[in-house]
Design an enzyme around this catalytic site. Sequence first.
Site, PDB file in Angstrom:
ATOM      1  N   GLY A 137      32.627  40.296  43.440  1.00  0.00           N
ATOM      2  CA  GLY A 137      31.937  40.055  44.697  1.00  0.00           C
ATOM      3  C   GLY A 137      32.723  40.524  45.894  1.00  0.00           C
ATOM      4  O   GLY A 137      33.524  41.456  45.798  1.00  0.00           O
ATOM      5  N   LEU A 173      36.561  41.811  54.210  1.00  0.00           N
ATOM      6  CA  LEU A 173      37.998  41.824  53.946  1.00  0.00           C
ATOM      7  C   LEU A 173      38.340  42.461  52.610  1.00  0.00           C
ATOM      8  O   LEU A 173      39.425  43.020  52.447  1.00  0.00           O
ATOM      9  CB  LEU A 173      38.552  40.394  53.974  1.00  0.00           C
ATOM     10  N   LYS A 203      34.151  33.857  50.171  1.00  0.00           N
ATOM     11  CA  LYS A 203      34.003  34.748  49.024  1.00  0.00           C
ATOM     12  C   LYS A 203      32.595  34.588  48.468  1.00  0.00           C
ATOM     13  O   LYS A 203      32.166  33.477  48.169  1.00  0.00           O
ATOM     14  CB  LYS A 203      35.031  34.403  47.942  1.00  0.00           C
ATOM     15  N   GLY A 238      35.532  43.412  45.156  1.00  0.00           N
ATOM     16  CA  GLY A 238      36.006  43.577  43.791  1.00  0.00           C
ATOM     17  C   GLY A 238      34.865  43.471  42.809  1.00  0.00           C
ATOM     18  O   GLY A 238      33.686  43.444  43.186  1.00  0.00           O
ATOM     19  N   ASP A 263      46.378  34.915  36.574  1.00  0.00           N
ATOM     20  CA  ASP A 263      46.329  36.250  37.176  1.00  0.00           C
ATOM     21  C   ASP A 263      47.402  36.366  38.247  1.00  0.00           C
ATOM     22  O   ASP A 263      47.138  36.818  39.362  1.00  0.00           O
ATOM     23  CB  ASP A 263      44.942  36.523  37.759  1.00  0.00           C
TER      24      ASP A 263
END
Length: 596
Positions: A28, A22, A45, A25, A139
């Site tokens: 990972g 999907l 993830k 980055g 973020d």
Amino acid sequence: MSDAQDSRVGSMFGPYHLKRLLGRGGMGEVYEAEHTVKEWTVAVKLMTAEFSKDPVFRERMKREARIAGRLQEPHVVPIHDYGEVDGQMFLEMRLVEGTDLDSVLKRFGPLTPPRAVAIITQIASALDAAHADGVMHRDVKPQNILITRDDFAYLVDFGIASATTDEKLTQLGTAVGTWKYMAPERFSNDEVTYRADIYALACVLHECLTGAPPYRADSAGTLVSSHLMGPIPQPSAIRPGIPKAFDAVVARGMAKKPEDRYASAGDLALAAHEALSDPDQDHAADILRRSQESTLPGTAAVTAQPPTMPTVTPPPIQAAPTGQPSWAPNSGPMPASGPTPTPQYYQGGGWGAPPSGGPSPWAQTPRKTNPWPLVAGAAAVVLVLVLGAIGIWIANRPKPVQPPQPVAEERLSALLLNSSEVNAVMGSSSMQPGKPITSMDSSPVTVSLPDCQGALYTSQDPVYAGTGYTAINGLISSEPGDNYEHWVNQAVVAFPTADKARAFVQTSADKWKNCAGKTVTVTNKAKTYRWTFADVKGSPPTITVIDTQEGAEGWECQRAMSVANNVVVDVNACGYQITNQAGQIAAKIVDKVNKE
């Protein structure tokens, strides 16, 4: 996003069959995966080896996972599980079918003001829930906001940003995208509080309205300079048709000084709602209501087969990009009622990284055959009614009442507890107050960890210096003589505004939490003492912590700090059987402030 070279699609990772890449980055990869034991589909993830081996990153991520897993907020994607497999950290979360806000803006341009406000309102709800639990996102940006076809908004990647962008902004190519939404204090040595998230949310609001972030630059240096010193842009001057009232909303949300910003993300969202015209306010309410009614986060699955595309064609802005799966009902094996469980640590891997680039489906509720569809369906109906009611309330809640007038400096002394009140709380009968205190304590005290001085003592001049406070009044009470069994220092400190007072308490909370579990050495009047801090209890507006003196036969103190209106309540209660006496004294003073 296509399966890039070196992806692990088709392989097994612990109990997970990795089905589709999907996103990828700097930290990972994110996969759609099937849990072969629990038989549900989730997003997993997988962290890189570098981050998986970093002990600081590992511990912080575990803590953030547990906190994010506790958040009972529909606009936060639940974390189901985390751990490590063969030394590689992972995170399991609900698979959400949607498109990130950044891709929507790039593909279709700016949003209408009502739609922008509806999305910001939902993200503000997620942020306020996180801030109340002591979590800063750090973020907030369009790439981390996921939008479903019904405009239900999720804030994703809690904890990952806070663990990687604190002091490790070294990869310029990755960091510049985040810097577009970064508060000025993030670029300096100033304290960073939850209001950095509010700044970022105001930047996102600007981008939703205009189609561009507030500051654009070819170099990182220019971008940082703009955040630190550049004028705050006015959305109405950039895009015709935007109500001018949004200029003030963005200006306050992006104020250079944290204390000048909104006190909460919800306050920013409410101000944005008020900036709309009356018809647009109704439109924003309709969007919120529709998104709440059509989305069932965390409900039980009622179908074992992949969902099909709805027969009604959605608006083009909400359509899934080519190559992405069709929209799925928000169903899965999570309980239809009751709290989302705190994620369990899986002995066998770690954490995942945010996807890079364009639109990404994120883990919506896992799909699994459910033998109790009728029960799940009934629970889903109950939940959708509740969420619909919440959406209606958020959109149509009454206009805020005017805040109370600041407490006058001459009223401070009346807020302190009298001797009988102090004795009642401390379990004594002979405590008497000393002379009134009207200035900060500037005694030459040295603390081995200077940031912990405020967690140890009240009304310290180094702690309050530069905060803008205007007056202080305090009393120290104890039994007569030097062999007292109880000792209390209560102080009330006035600030020019309630926002400045709340900002001080938030900053203090951040410092106190960094002292938890640590031992400090204090030098005072040529004598040396050692104090050990317990865990900090509570979150702003009220925090407490107990500290124990080494070698003092059980003598310990409880520090309490709270805020009401423009008054900070600062209390230290000491004795041999300390529980929550300082907290009780602070609460009684707060009651008096609220009656002013």
